[in-house]
Every structure is written in C-alpha cells, then in structure tokens.
Design an enzyme around this catalytic site. Structure first.
Site, PDB file in Angstrom:
ATOM      1  N   ARG A  55      -0.743  -5.809   4.697  1.00  0.00           N
ATOM      2  CA  ARG A  55       0.061  -5.272   3.600  1.00  0.00           C
ATOM      3  C   ARG A  55       1.204  -4.421   4.130  1.00  0.00           C
ATOM      4  NH1 ARG A  55      -4.562  -2.204   0.261  1.00  0.00           N
ATOM      5  NH2 ARG A  55      -4.812  -1.354   2.353  1.00  0.00           N
ATOM      6  N   GLU A  81     -11.756   5.017  -4.195  1.00  0.00           N
ATOM      7  CA  GLU A  81     -12.198   3.647  -3.976  1.00  0.00           C
ATOM      8  C   GLU A  81     -13.005   3.144  -5.170  1.00  0.00           C
ATOM      9  OE1 GLU A  81     -11.746   1.551  -1.421  1.00  0.00           O
ATOM     10  OE2 GLU A  81     -10.530   2.914  -0.227  1.00  0.00           O
ATOM     11  N   ARG A 114       0.872  -1.184   0.000  1.00  0.00           N
ATOM     12  CA  ARG A 114       0.000   0.000   0.000  1.00  0.00           C
ATOM     13  C   ARG A 114       0.901   1.224   0.000  1.00  0.00           C
ATOM     14  NH1 ARG A 114      -2.863   4.215   0.693  1.00  0.00           N
ATOM     15  NH2 ARG A 114      -4.940   4.197   1.605  1.00  0.00           N
TER      16      ARG A 114
END
Length: 215
Positions: free
Chosen positions: A93, A59, A51
């Site tokens: 992540r 989004e 990320r």
C-alpha cells in the site's frame, strides 16, 4: 552485457523509489476500509490502496473500530482527495498524507479521538498536540478509561497465534497466577479469571466487565 545489467538495475531502483515516495496522486475515495486505510481510484481508473501516514486506528475487534471507520467514512467516502506519498508498506500500500479541500484527514482523525499518533513513524508535532488535546477532552477512544493501542493489540494477537496449540484435554481453563489485564490473552480468559478465579483487579470500575481494553 554488463552495461545493460547496470542500466536495468538502475531503472529498477528508480521504480522502487517511486513506489515508496513518489509524487502525489489525486483521485476519488471508493472505499473506506477502516479508520486509517482507504481505496482511491486515480485518473487512470486504477484502484490504489492507501494507508494514512503517521496515525494508527483501532483494529477490527477493538472497541472503537467501527466508530473510527465511521468517522473516516464521514470525512472521505466518495470525496476527491490528494495523497502525498511518503512511503510504501510491506502490504504494497501507499503510505501518505491524505488531503481533502485543504484538510489533513489523518490529523483530523487524531483530533476527533479516532486514531492514535503512530509514534514509530510520526514526525509532525501537530499530530502529537492534537492527540494530547483529544485525550484531555476525552474525545472518541479517549472517553474510555484505558484505551488499548492497536500496535499492542496486533502484537498480542501475533503472540497468541505463535503459541503451540494445546491438546483438548489440556484446554480446560485453570486458575493461575495472573492478576493484571496485560497478562490476559483474550476477553474470554479475562472473564474466566474474574468470575471463576475471583481476580477483582481485572474489574477496576466494578461494572462486572473485566479488562475493557479487551472486552
């Protein structure tokens, strides 16, 4: 036995710390998931989810989601990158700054107007300067009159999901006291209030589409 437990605890703490802010990794970008998330294949052929730090891209379902993803794909797909780890998120992540041939890719996304500065986590003034310039020049998402930040989009979706489901007989829309886009839960509701309830404040530019940040 107590000494053994202490050693194990210390090793576990070190591993967690390394996962959150360990050394940089290098690899090839195998996939671009959206405007701020990628998959990197490292030297050991492991797929690592990354990320991009300090930015927040639209989004899925937002107006500029595809454009933001396409921009990051143009920058990174199939490229070799270095990831400077700064943290790890609750999805497991790596959160890090991604570099390609000396270019800070997250900063470039902001420059292009393809991502917001994620104010909750951003620390580099260069990101804020890049966003202000993109805003002034109406690049990317800033070409819209009222771009909707992804953190608000997520919060609205979470709030809608947490509301109790209504019974079918109560699902028939009714005109209420809502007058602003910020009060709308969805594009469908905004369209209903504009067309059936006559709330013209939802269509600021008079083009027939209410609440551009939703629709």
């Amino acid at each position: 036995m107590r000494l053994f437990r202490c050693v194990v605890a210390a090793l576990t703490a070190c591993l967690l710390l390394e996962a959150e802010a360990g050394p940089s990794l290098s690899g090839r970008v195998a996939a671009v998931l959206d405007g701020d998330s990628i998959t990197v294949v490292d030297a050991g052929q492991r797929e690592v989810q990354v990320r991009l730090a300090q930015i927040d891209a639209p989004e899925y379902g937002q107006a500029d989601w595809q454009a933001s993803k396409r921009s990051l794909s143009e920058l990174l797909q199939g490229s070799s990158v270095t990831v400077e780890r700064v943290d790890a998120d609750h999805y497991g992540r790596i959160v890090g700054r991604v570099w390609k041939e000396g270019i800070d890719v997250g900063l470039e996304q902001v420059r292009r107007g393809m991502a917001w500065v994620y104010r909750q986590y951003a620390t580099d003034p260069a990101y804020f300067d890049a966003e202000e310039q993109a805003r002034q020049e109406k690049r990317g998402l800033w070409s819209q009159p009222h771009p909707f930040p992804p953190w608000r989009f997520r919060h609205r979706a979470e709030s809608a999901d947490s509301r109790p489901r209504r019974t079918p007989e109560k699902d028939i829309p009714q005109c209420g006291a809502k007058q602003r886009c910020a009060e709308m839960v969805s594009c469908e509701e905004a369209r209903f209030y504009l067309s059936r309830c006559g709330v013209r404040t939802l269509d600021r530019d008079g083009d027939g589409t209410p609440c551009e940040e939703l629709c």
